[in-house]
Motif scaffolding. Structure first.
Motif, PDB file in Angstrom:
ATOM      1  N   GLY A  84       0.572  -1.265  11.666  1.00  0.00           N
ATOM      2  CA  GLY A  84       1.779  -0.529  12.027  1.00  0.00           C
ATOM      3  C   GLY A  84       1.896   0.796  11.301  1.00  0.00           C
ATOM      4  N   LEU A  85       1.521   0.803  10.037  1.00  0.00           N
ATOM      5  CA  LEU A  85       1.613   2.028   9.247  1.00  0.00           C
ATOM      6  C   LEU A  85       0.589   3.072   9.695  1.00  0.00           C
ATOM      7  CD1 LEU A  85       2.287   0.494   5.721  1.00  0.00           C
ATOM      8  CD2 LEU A  85       3.917   1.732   7.174  1.00  0.00           C
ATOM      9  N   LYS A  86      -0.598   2.629  10.124  1.00  0.00           N
ATOM     10  CA  LYS A  86      -1.601   3.587  10.615  1.00  0.00           C
ATOM     11  C   LYS A  86      -1.046   4.394  11.785  1.00  0.00           C
ATOM     12  CE  LYS A  86      -5.732   0.999   9.352  1.00  0.00           C
ATOM     13  NZ  LYS A  86      -6.916   0.249   9.847  1.00  0.00           N
ATOM     14  N   LYS A  87      -0.395   3.696  12.716  1.00  0.00           N
ATOM     15  CA  LYS A  87       0.194   4.398  13.868  1.00  0.00           C
ATOM     16  C   LYS A  87       1.267   5.381  13.409  1.00  0.00           C
ATOM     17  CE  LYS A  87      -0.451   0.937  17.464  1.00  0.00           C
ATOM     18  NZ  LYS A  87       0.220   0.222  18.551  1.00  0.00           N
ATOM     19  N   ARG A  88       2.069   4.943  12.483  1.00  0.00           N
ATOM     20  CA  ARG A  88       3.169   5.762  11.969  1.00  0.00           C
ATOM     21  C   ARG A  88       2.634   7.024  11.281  1.00  0.00           C
ATOM     22  NH1 ARG A  88       8.172   4.384  10.331  1.00  0.00           N
ATOM     23  NH2 ARG A  88       9.058   5.916   8.974  1.00  0.00           N
ATOM     24  N   PHE A  89       1.597   6.864  10.484  1.00  0.00           N
ATOM     25  CA  PHE A  89       1.090   7.977   9.701  1.00  0.00           C
ATOM     26  C   PHE A  89       0.308   8.969  10.556  1.00  0.00           C
ATOM     27  CE2 PHE A  89       1.193   4.897   5.899  1.00  0.00           C
ATOM     28  CZ  PHE A  89       2.569   5.036   5.820  1.00  0.00           C
ATOM     29  N   ASP A  90      -0.139   8.545  11.742  1.00  0.00           N
ATOM     30  CA  ASP A  90      -0.720   9.496  12.685  1.00  0.00           C
ATOM     31  C   ASP A  90       0.315  10.552  13.062  1.00  0.00           C
ATOM     32  OD1 ASP A  90      -3.155   8.199  12.700  1.00  0.00           O
ATOM     33  OD2 ASP A  90      -2.775   7.110  14.571  1.00  0.00           O
ATOM     34  N   GLN A  91       1.601  10.160  13.000  1.00  0.00           N
ATOM     35  CA  GLN A  91       2.710  11.076  13.302  1.00  0.00           C
ATOM     36  C   GLN A  91       3.223  11.785  12.046  1.00  0.00           C
ATOM     37  OE1 GLN A  91       5.675   8.543  15.049  1.00  0.00           O
ATOM     38  NE2 GLN A  91       4.209   7.647  16.457  1.00  0.00           N
ATOM     39  N   LYS A  92       2.584  11.514  10.911  1.00  0.00           N
ATOM     40  CA  LYS A  92       2.944  12.120   9.621  1.00  0.00           C
ATOM     41  C   LYS A  92       4.376  11.781   9.207  1.00  0.00           C
ATOM     42  CE  LYS A  92      -0.436  15.834   9.987  1.00  0.00           C
ATOM     43  NZ  LYS A  92      -1.515  14.984   9.741  1.00  0.00           N
ATOM     44  N   ARG A  93       4.756  10.501   9.373  1.00  0.00           N
ATOM     45  CA  ARG A  93       6.094  10.026   9.019  1.00  0.00           C
ATOM     46  C   ARG A  93       5.988   9.118   7.793  1.00  0.00           C
ATOM     47  NH1 ARG A  93       8.698   6.854  12.910  1.00  0.00           N
ATOM     48  NH2 ARG A  93      10.612   7.402  11.854  1.00  0.00           N
ATOM     49  N   SER A  94       6.668   9.490   6.720  1.00  0.00           N
ATOM     50  CA  SER A  94       6.628   8.698   5.487  1.00  0.00           C
ATOM     51  C   SER A  94       7.630   7.547   5.548  1.00  0.00           C
ATOM     52  CB  SER A  94       6.910   9.590   4.274  1.00  0.00           C
ATOM     53  OG  SER A  94       8.220  10.103   4.366  1.00  0.00           O
ATOM     54  N   ILE A  95       7.477   6.589   4.596  1.00  0.00           N
ATOM     55  CA  ILE A  95       8.380   5.445   4.550  1.00  0.00           C
ATOM     56  C   ILE A  95       8.348   4.805   3.169  1.00  0.00           C
ATOM     57  CG2 ILE A  95       6.694   3.723   5.332  1.00  0.00           C
ATOM     58  CD1 ILE A  95       9.123   2.630   7.088  1.00  0.00           C
ATOM     59  N   ASN A  96       9.504   4.278   2.764  1.00  0.00           N
ATOM     60  CA  ASN A  96       9.598   3.477   1.551  1.00  0.00           C
ATOM     61  C   ASN A  96       9.410   2.017   1.928  1.00  0.00           C
ATOM     62  OD1 ASN A  96      10.215   5.565  -0.322  1.00  0.00           O
ATOM     63  ND2 ASN A  96      12.286   5.618   0.479  1.00  0.00           N
ATOM     64  N   ILE A  97       8.651   1.298   1.101  1.00  0.00           N
ATOM     65  CA  ILE A  97       8.349  -0.115   1.336  1.00  0.00           C
ATOM     66  C   ILE A  97       8.734  -0.874   0.079  1.00  0.00           C
ATOM     67  CG2 ILE A  97       6.519  -1.778   1.857  1.00  0.00           C
ATOM     68  CD1 ILE A  97       4.984   0.819   2.980  1.00  0.00           C
ATOM     69  N   LEU A  98       9.655  -1.833   0.220  1.00  0.00           N
ATOM     70  CA  LEU A  98      10.156  -2.603  -0.922  1.00  0.00           C
ATOM     71  C   LEU A  98       9.871  -4.083  -0.720  1.00  0.00           C
ATOM     72  CD1 LEU A  98      12.208  -0.093  -0.324  1.00  0.00           C
ATOM     73  CD2 LEU A  98      13.527  -1.152  -2.118  1.00  0.00           C
ATOM     74  N   ALA A  99       9.016  -4.649  -1.544  1.00  0.00           N
ATOM     75  CA  ALA A  99       8.738  -6.083  -1.512  1.00  0.00           C
ATOM     76  C   ALA A  99       9.716  -6.757  -2.471  1.00  0.00           C
ATOM     77  CB  ALA A  99       7.291  -6.365  -1.907  1.00  0.00           C
ATOM     78  N   ASN A 100      10.684  -7.451  -1.916  1.00  0.00           N
ATOM     79  CA  ASN A 100      11.732  -8.104  -2.700  1.00  0.00           C
ATOM     80  C   ASN A 100      11.343  -9.559  -2.924  1.00  0.00           C
ATOM     81  OD1 ASN A 100      13.840  -5.863  -2.580  1.00  0.00           O
ATOM     82  ND2 ASN A 100      13.307  -6.148  -0.441  1.00  0.00           N
ATOM     83  N   GLU A 101      10.537  -9.778  -3.926  1.00  0.00           N
ATOM     84  CA  GLU A 101       9.989 -11.103  -4.205  1.00  0.00           C
ATOM     85  C   GLU A 101      10.325 -11.502  -5.640  1.00  0.00           C
ATOM     86  OE1 GLU A 101       8.917 -12.484  -1.575  1.00  0.00           O
ATOM     87  OE2 GLU A 101       8.458 -10.756  -0.315  1.00  0.00           O
ATOM     88  N   ASN A 102      10.140 -12.760  -5.920  1.00  0.00           N
ATOM     89  CA  ASN A 102      10.499 -13.306  -7.227  1.00  0.00           C
ATOM     90  C   ASN A 102       9.365 -13.133  -8.240  1.00  0.00           C
ATOM     91  OD1 ASN A 102      11.998 -14.567  -9.177  1.00  0.00           O
ATOM     92  ND2 ASN A 102      11.580 -16.619  -8.448  1.00  0.00           N
ATOM     93  N   ILE A 103       8.779 -11.953  -8.260  1.00  0.00           N
ATOM     94  CA  ILE A 103       7.775 -11.590  -9.259  1.00  0.00           C
ATOM     95  C   ILE A 103       7.943 -10.106  -9.580  1.00  0.00           C
ATOM     96  CG2 ILE A 103       6.075 -13.321  -8.548  1.00  0.00           C
ATOM     97  CD1 ILE A 103       4.502 -11.008  -7.236  1.00  0.00           C
ATOM     98  N   ILE A 104       7.444  -9.726 -10.714  1.00  0.00           N
ATOM     99  CA  ILE A 104       7.470  -8.323 -11.110  1.00  0.00           C
ATOM    100  C   ILE A 104       6.319  -7.604 -10.406  1.00  0.00           C
ATOM    101  CG2 ILE A 104       7.209  -6.751 -13.073  1.00  0.00           C
ATOM    102  CD1 ILE A 104       8.586  -8.908 -14.774  1.00  0.00           C
ATOM    103  N   ASN A 105       6.570  -6.377  -9.967  1.00  0.00           N
ATOM    104  CA  ASN A 105       5.568  -5.528  -9.322  1.00  0.00           C
ATOM    105  C   ASN A 105       5.074  -6.071  -7.981  1.00  0.00           C
ATOM    106  OD1 ASN A 105       5.734  -3.694 -11.467  1.00  0.00           O
ATOM    107  ND2 ASN A 105       4.197  -4.828 -12.621  1.00  0.00           N
ATOM    108  N   ALA A 106       5.948  -6.724  -7.228  1.00  0.00           N
ATOM    109  CA  ALA A 106       5.560  -7.281  -5.932  1.00  0.00           C
ATOM    110  C   ALA A 106       5.094  -6.190  -4.971  1.00  0.00           C
ATOM    111  CB  ALA A 106       6.718  -8.053  -5.326  1.00  0.00           C
ATOM    112  N   SER A 107       5.725  -5.041  -5.007  1.00  0.00           N
ATOM    113  CA  SER A 107       5.314  -3.959  -4.097  1.00  0.00           C
ATOM    114  C   SER A 107       3.923  -3.452  -4.446  1.00  0.00           C
ATOM    115  CB  SER A 107       6.339  -2.824  -4.113  1.00  0.00           C
ATOM    116  OG  SER A 107       7.557  -3.273  -3.563  1.00  0.00           O
ATOM    117  N   ASP A 108       3.573  -3.449  -5.727  1.00  0.00           N
ATOM    118  CA  ASP A 108       2.200  -3.099  -6.112  1.00  0.00           C
ATOM    119  C   ASP A 108       1.212  -4.114  -5.540  1.00  0.00           C
ATOM    120  OD1 ASP A 108       3.005  -0.856  -7.553  1.00  0.00           O
ATOM    121  OD2 ASP A 108       2.874  -1.846  -9.507  1.00  0.00           O
ATOM    122  N   ASN A 109       1.583  -5.393  -5.566  1.00  0.00           N
ATOM    123  CA  ASN A 109       0.726  -6.440  -5.004  1.00  0.00           C
ATOM    124  C   ASN A 109       0.571  -6.259  -3.492  1.00  0.00           C
ATOM    125  OD1 ASN A 109       0.613  -7.486  -7.563  1.00  0.00           O
ATOM    126  ND2 ASN A 109       1.914  -9.241  -7.145  1.00  0.00           N
TER     127      ASN A 109
END
Length: 165
Positions: A104-129
């Motif tokens: 999904g992000l590949k299609k989005r980035f073809d249009q040069k549209r940025s986005i924030n992605i937040l992994a709300n999980e019960n661990i530290i640094n989930a978005s890094d994972n």
């Protein structure tokens, strides 16, 4: 504004969904529970019981839901048009949603549209994972494009008991 949230469980609906709703987002939940997806689409939202002295109820509306197993193209389109992506699927399941996010992000980035992605999980640094799981599916060239448009924001979700000692 539109949010795509992976995981329509208790944290997804009762916490993240409510916060997104309170901040003016239409929410598209992505899940695998067919009954829950059908109910969310039928009702256009859901109620949250607030456990306080007044026993209040909050209705989260402007909600749709998609099945990640049977509505893949619709999920990819939702990712492509979202203003924010969030998750609450359980930390061990982040790797399972990474292929869908990458597509999904590949299609989005073809249009040069940025986005924030937040992994709300019960661990530290989930978005890094999650980022590591997504990037493992990319070429070096694709990763360089993602670096320009994908912002993986770390959060941590936890619950605490108010039990008496």
């Amino acid at each position: 504004m539109k949010a795509v949230h992976f995981g329509a469980g208790n944290i997804g609906r009762g916490f993240i969904g409510q916060i997104l709703h309170q901040n003016g987002f239409e929410i598209c939940f992505v899940d695998t529970n067919a009954e829950l997806i059908q109910q969310l689409n039928q009702d256009g939202g859901y109620s949250i019981e607030i456990i306080d002295e007044a026993a209040t109820t909050d209705f989260v509306d402007q909600v749709t839901a998609l099945n990640s197993l049977s509505e893949t193209e619709k999920v990819l389109k939702a990712i492509e048009t979202a203003d924010i992506l969030t998750t609450s699927v359980g930390a061990s399941n982040l790797v399972k949603i990474a292929p869908t996010l990458a597509k999904g992000l590949k299609k989005r980035f073809d249009q040069k549209r940025s986005i924030n992605i937040l992994a709300n999980e019960n661990i530290i640094n989930a978005s890094d994972n999650l980022k590591a799981a997504v990037y493992a599916l990319l070429s070096e060239e694709e990763a360089a494009v993602f670096d320009q448009f994908a912002y993986f924001v770390n959060t941590a979700i936890d619950r605490q008991s108010l039990g008496k000692d």
